[in-house]
Design an enzyme around this catalytic site. Sequence first.
Site, mmCIF file in Angstrom:
data_model
loop_
_atom_site.group_PDB
_atom_site.id
_atom_site.type_symbol
_atom_site.label_atom_id
_atom_site.label_comp_id
_atom_site.label_asym_id
_atom_site.label_seq_id
_atom_site.Cartn_x
_atom_site.Cartn_y
_atom_site.Cartn_z
ATOM 1 N N VAL A 132 0.834 -1.206 0.000
ATOM 2 C CA VAL A 132 0.000 0.000 0.000
ATOM 3 C C VAL A 132 0.868 1.255 0.000
ATOM 4 O O VAL A 132 0.617 2.204 -0.747
ATOM 5 C CB VAL A 132 -0.960 -0.010 1.201
ATOM 6 C CG1 VAL A 132 -1.764 1.287 1.261
ATOM 7 C CG2 VAL A 132 -1.894 -1.213 1.117
ATOM 8 N N TYR A 133 1.910 1.255 0.826
ATOM 9 C CA TYR A 133 2.827 2.391 0.842
ATOM 10 C C TYR A 133 3.467 2.570 -0.526
ATOM 11 O O TYR A 133 3.546 3.694 -1.049
ATOM 12 C CB TYR A 133 3.901 2.174 1.917
ATOM 13 C CG TYR A 133 4.898 3.298 2.020
ATOM 14 C CD1 TYR A 133 4.570 4.489 2.664
ATOM 15 C CD2 TYR A 133 6.180 3.165 1.483
ATOM 16 C CE1 TYR A 133 5.491 5.523 2.769
ATOM 17 C CE2 TYR A 133 7.101 4.194 1.581
ATOM 18 C CZ TYR A 133 6.755 5.368 2.224
ATOM 19 O OH TYR A 133 7.664 6.388 2.305
#
Length: 276
Positions: free
Chosen positions: A160-161
Site C-alpha cells: 500500500v505504501y
Amino acid sequence: MTENPITDALVLITGGARGMGELYARRAVAAHARAVALWDIDEDAVTALAADLSRSGVEVRGYRVDVSQREEIAAGIEKLRADLGSPDVVINNAGIVRGAPFWEHDPVAHIEATMRINTLAAMWLTREVLPEMIADASRPKRILNIASAAGTLANPNMSVYAASKWAMIGWSESLRLELESHRHRHIAVTTFCPSYVSTGMFEGARGPLLTPILTPQTATAAAWNGMLHGTPLVLRPWTVKLSMALRGILPTGAWDFLARHVFKVYSSMDHFTGRG
C-alpha cells in the site's frame, strides 16, 4: 532563473511539526523566507515549533490541518491566503507508512488513509495553489514532492505504501512535464525518492546491501538542494538508481533472485515496527 526561490518567499510545508518537515522549516528560515507556514495534524507540536522558529525574525505560523481531508486543505489555503498570502514554495512532506502483507491492511484505516495522506493530499493541495503560482511569473516557484524509493521498486510488506508513492512519482513527473510544455518555466517540480530514513517511521527496517539508512539531515539536504536547482528527480542513495536500472534490464526471475538473496531488498521490512 538564477534568483534564489526561497528568499522573500512564502513557504508552505505539510507534516511540518517534526522530523524532516521541521528540518525543511529550519532551512527555509535560514534562507530568509518572507514567511513559513507549517501544516500538521498535531496542533500543539506545530504551534510550539512555529513559536520557536519565529524567534529568528521570520514570521512562522503553525496550522492544524488534516491533509487527508480535501475540505480541510481548501479551508487551510483560504486561511493562509488571508494571513500571509499565496505560497511561492510548497513542500508536500506529510506521509504515513503501514508495513504488513496486503491482506492484513484495514481498508479504511490503512489503505484509504495511506492513499489520502501520501498521494491525494499532495494533489489536492497543489491543485489549490497552482493557478496562482502559474499567474505570478514575477519570481521562481517551487513544488517539492516527497516520494520514496518504494515508489520505484516493488517490495514485500510495502504494497500500500509503495502504491501511494508510485502514484506520487507518476503524478509529480507528469505535472512537471505539463508545466514545461505550457511554458510555465518559472515553476519547477522536484520529486524526491529516498530509501529508508531514520525518522522513526521505518523503525526496524534494514537497508539493503550497499544502501545505508539515511539520516533526516542527509535526506533533507539532498531534497532541498534538488528543489533549489529545480532538479526533476532526486534519488538517494546511489543504489536506488542502480536497483531501478537492474530491475529494468533483467528478467523478473533474475531480479527477484538478486533482490531476495543478494541485495536483501525483499527482506528489508521483515522486522519493521515503525510508527505511521
